[in-house]
Design a protein around this motif. Structure first.
Motif, mmCIF file in Angstrom:
data_model
loop_
_atom_site.group_PDB
_atom_site.id
_atom_site.type_symbol
_atom_site.label_atom_id
_atom_site.label_comp_id
_atom_site.label_asym_id
_atom_site.label_seq_id
_atom_site.Cartn_x
_atom_site.Cartn_y
_atom_site.Cartn_z
ATOM 1 N N LYS A 138 0.816 -1.218 0.000
ATOM 2 C CA LYS A 138 0.000 0.000 0.000
ATOM 3 C C LYS A 138 0.845 1.262 0.000
ATOM 4 N N PHE A 139 2.161 1.120 0.102
ATOM 5 C CA PHE A 139 3.033 2.286 0.092
ATOM 6 C C PHE A 139 3.054 2.911 -1.305
ATOM 7 N N PRO A 140 3.318 4.202 -1.376
ATOM 8 C CA PRO A 140 3.429 4.834 -2.705
ATOM 9 C C PRO A 140 4.709 4.389 -3.409
ATOM 10 N N ALA A 141 4.668 4.454 -4.735
ATOM 11 C CA ALA A 141 5.857 4.127 -5.531
ATOM 12 C C ALA A 141 6.937 5.179 -5.271
ATOM 13 N N TRP B 121 8.464 3.114 -3.156
ATOM 14 C CA TRP B 121 8.714 2.399 -1.899
ATOM 15 C C TRP B 121 8.058 1.030 -1.890
ATOM 16 N N ASP B 122 6.896 0.905 -2.509
ATOM 17 C CA ASP B 122 6.237 -0.399 -2.533
ATOM 18 C C ASP B 122 7.086 -1.429 -3.266
#
Length: 259
Positions: free
Chosen positions: A195-198, A200-201
């Motif tokens: 669910k982290f933003p790109a 980082w995901d």
């Protein structure tokens, strides 16, 4: 050292929970067969247009969760059960240097994982090839040699996870705490990371233990929900780190604690 190893093997053979966890892990083959039969039935009942678009996940990866958690729990119990019963005091009285005890436990747990992992992964693959056949675009018609690197990487994840469980059990000395952390590493943390933003995901997803087999083998035949940023050598090194670093940390703590 041989006497300590024999003692740890005897402990494994004499404890019912150890045998049950191994049987539960081997049940992954039956789970894979059931999923394959269900997928084949749904495919056969679909229209030609639906069959042309139909796809199925590689079931070896799906059922891998079962032997991972079962052998991880086995690794945890190999240490925490002795703390719970007080037997650890007797073990350290007989072996004051302590490191042979943990080394012997690691050898037994790792060996069981090395046998159980391939049995489940390769057994599931054979069963799925037989049941699914040429359905789903021939996913299970791929030559076995082409799938061997991925299957081997899946299989090696099981002993690595078993040693991870042993290391966490040694560090925490708590069955509930160590198992909760294992479950978090397989289920909870990957879902949160996704669910982290790109980007980082992708970056964090790539270092999850469940994402490493495909990165080790370089096989991305079917899409996954995890990251793919690591080269094979880095993924293999990280898998080894998952297995060894917690055990080494546990050994360091063993030598500094009273018990």
């Amino acid at each position: 050292m041989r006497d300590v190893l024999s003692a740890e093997w005897l402990k494994f053979r004499s404890v019912r929970s150890s045998r049950l966890t191994v049987l539960l892990a081997l049940g992954g083959v039956l789970l894979g067969a059931g999923l394959a039969q269900m997928a084949a039935g749904m495919y056969d009942s679909a229209s030609p247009a639906q069959q042309a678009r139909a796809s199925v996940a590689e079931l070896e990866e799906v059922v891998l969760m079962l032997p991972l958690l079962a052998l991880g729990v086995l690794g945890v119990l190999a240490m925490t059960s002795e703390y719970a019963t007080g037997l650890i005091r007797s073990s350290f009285t007989m072996v004051p240097r302590r490191w042979p005890v943990l080394t012997a436990k690691a050898a037994v747990v790792g060996l069981i994982g090395l046998v159980t992992g391939p049995a489940v992964v390769f057994g599931t693959h054979v069963v799925c090839r037989w049941i699914i056949g040429d359905r789903f675009g021939g996913l299970y018609q791929t030559p076995f040699t082409d799938k061997l690197p991925l299957l081997a990487a899946f299989a090696l994840t099981v002993p690595a996870f078993a040693l991870l469980g042993l290391g966490l059990g040694t560090i925490l000395r708590s069955t509930a705490g160590a198992i909760a952390l294992l479950v978090g590493l397989v289920y909870v943390i990957p879902m949160i990371v996704s669910k982290f933003p790109a980007p980082w995901d992708e970056w964090l997803g790539s270092v999850m233990i469940i994402a490493l087999p495909r990165q080790i083998s370089g096989d991305f035949t079917t899409p996954g929900i995890y990251g793919t940023s690591l080269p094979p050598w880095a993924a293999a090194g990280l898998l080894a780190a998952y297995a060894l670093l917690p055990v080494l940390a546990g050994l360091w703590l063993l030598r500094r604690r009273d018990v």
